[in-house]
Write an enzyme that holds these catalytic residues in place. Structure first.
Site, PDB file in Angstrom:
ATOM      1  N   ASN A   8       0.827  -1.191   0.000  1.00 35.74           N
ATOM      2  CA  ASN A   8       0.000   0.000   0.000  1.00 35.74           C
ATOM      3  C   ASN A   8       0.871   1.255   0.000  1.00 35.74           C
ATOM      4  OD1 ASN A   8       0.522  -0.997   2.622  1.00 35.74           O
ATOM      5  ND2 ASN A   8      -1.316  -0.107   3.501  1.00 35.74           N
ATOM      6  N   GLU A  59       0.332   5.272   0.572  1.00 30.24           N
ATOM      7  CA  GLU A  59      -0.647   6.253   1.053  1.00 30.24           C
ATOM      8  C   GLU A  59      -0.272   7.673   0.624  1.00 30.24           C
ATOM      9  OE1 GLU A  59      -1.036   5.378   5.263  1.00 30.24           O
ATOM     10  OE2 GLU A  59      -2.258   3.610   4.787  1.00 30.24           O
ATOM     11  N   CYS A  75      -4.116   0.526  -2.405  1.00 27.59           N
ATOM     12  CA  CYS A  75      -3.970  -0.722  -1.656  1.00 27.59           C
ATOM     13  C   CYS A  75      -2.899  -1.603  -2.297  1.00 27.59           C
ATOM     14  CB  CYS A  75      -5.282  -1.492  -1.648  1.00 27.59           C
ATOM     15  SG  CYS A  75      -6.584  -0.738  -0.681  1.00 27.59           S
ATOM     16  N   GLU A  84      -3.070  -4.712  -3.147  1.00 25.94           N
ATOM     17  CA  GLU A  84      -3.594  -5.562  -4.218  1.00 25.94           C
ATOM     18  C   GLU A  84      -3.630  -4.810  -5.546  1.00 25.94           C
ATOM     19  OE1 GLU A  84      -4.826  -4.982  -1.235  1.00 25.94           O
ATOM     20  OE2 GLU A  84      -6.065  -6.625  -0.492  1.00 25.94           O
ATOM     21  N   CYS A  96     -10.297  -4.966   0.396  1.00 23.67           N
ATOM     22  CA  CYS A  96     -11.396  -3.993   0.440  1.00 23.67           C
ATOM     23  C   CYS A  96     -12.282  -4.141  -0.793  1.00 23.67           C
ATOM     24  CB  CYS A  96     -10.851  -2.575   0.551  1.00 23.67           C
ATOM     25  SG  CYS A  96     -10.252  -1.905  -1.015  1.00 23.67           S
ATOM     26  N   CYS A 129     -10.737  -3.102  -4.209  1.00 20.62           N
ATOM     27  CA  CYS A 129      -9.812  -4.106  -4.763  1.00 20.62           C
ATOM     28  C   CYS A 129     -10.568  -5.309  -5.310  1.00 20.62           C
ATOM     29  CB  CYS A 129      -8.797  -4.535  -3.710  1.00 20.62           C
ATOM     30  SG  CYS A 129      -7.584  -3.245  -3.365  1.00 20.62           S
TER      31      CYS A 129
HETATM   32  N1  THU Z   1      -5.246  -1.857   2.652  1.00 22.70           N
HETATM   33  C1  THU Z   1      -4.646  -2.622   1.678  1.00 22.70           C
HETATM   34  O1  THU Z   1      -3.611  -2.247   1.124  1.00 22.70           O
HETATM   35  N2  THU Z   1      -5.229  -3.805   1.357  1.00 22.70           N
HETATM   36  C2  THU Z   1      -6.264  -4.365   2.018  1.00 22.70           C
HETATM   37  O2  THU Z   1      -6.648  -5.481   1.709  1.00 22.70           O
HETATM   38  C3  THU Z   1      -6.917  -3.636   3.128  1.00 22.70           C
HETATM   39  C4  THU Z   1      -6.472  -2.233   3.319  1.00 22.70           C
HETATM   40  C5  THU Z   1      -4.580  -0.610   3.055  1.00 22.70           C
HETATM   41  C6  THU Z   1      -5.219   0.663   2.632  1.00 22.70           C
HETATM   42  C7  THU Z   1      -4.628   1.639   3.640  1.00 22.70           C
HETATM   43  O3  THU Z   1      -3.348   2.043   3.189  1.00 22.70           O
HETATM   44  C8  THU Z   1      -4.441   0.784   4.888  1.00 22.70           C
HETATM   45  O4  THU Z   1      -4.472  -0.563   4.453  1.00 22.70           O
HETATM   46  C9  THU Z   1      -5.500   1.009   5.955  1.00 22.70           C
HETATM   47  O5  THU Z   1      -6.768   0.914   5.413  1.00 22.70           O
END
Ligand code: THU
Length: 138
Positions: A45, A47, A56, A58, A89, A92
């Site tokens: 991920n 941000e 994310c 994925e 999420c 994704c």
């Molecule tokens: N996040 C992911 O990268 N993948 C997931 O399957 C769940 C959430 C990330 C998004 C954000 O950067 C952090 O986790 C908190 O939500």
């Protein structure tokens, strides 16, 4: 059909998790996507201070693979420090539906819990181009 080493993929996802850029959530997630070429694309991920554009793990892996020219998506693994194997999420799940609608996925956490699932199971009824009957035909 190539052999799928889902546990090997989860190990690559764990390494990718270590590269996550997560100054806001402090919640690193790693992914690894095995493609038809045999190559594995890591994802983490990434941000942003503008929270809504956070990527994310994925989707990072999916986009890297597409950018590298991959068209066949064979399997994915995802890992985070969650109580249960980390569930992708909704955004994704929809992204997976478009590119890999029925792909095996291994979800894991750092304590060794695992759940084998698939993109179809995670999103059984995704939105598709067929749902836009008025779409102009190119
Ligand atoms: N996040 C992911 O990268 N993948 C997931 O399957 C769940 C959430 C990330 C998004 C954000 O950067 C952090 O986790 C908190 O939500």
């Amino acid at each position: 059909m190539q052999d799928i080493d889902l546990h090997g993929l989860l190990g690559i996802a764990r390494v990718a998790r270590g590269r996550a850029y997560v100054p806001y959530s402090k919640y690193p997630v790693g992914a690894a996507l095995l493609c038809g070429s045999g190559k594995v694309y890591p994802g983490c991920n990434v941000e942003n201070a503008a929270y809504s554009i956070c990527m994310c793990a994925e989707r990072t892996a999916l986009c890297s693979a597409v950018a590298a020219g991959e068209t066949e998506f064979v399997a994915m693994a995802v890992i985070a420090d969650s109580d249960r194997p980390v569930p992708p999420c909704g955004m994704c799940r929809q992204a997976l539906w478009e590119l890999a609608p029925n792909m095996p996925i291994l979800l894991g956490n750092l304590r060794g819990a695992e759940r084998k699932t698939s993109s179809r199971e995670l999103l059984p009824d995704g939105f598709t181009a067929d749902d836009m009957p008025t779409l102009p035909v190119s």
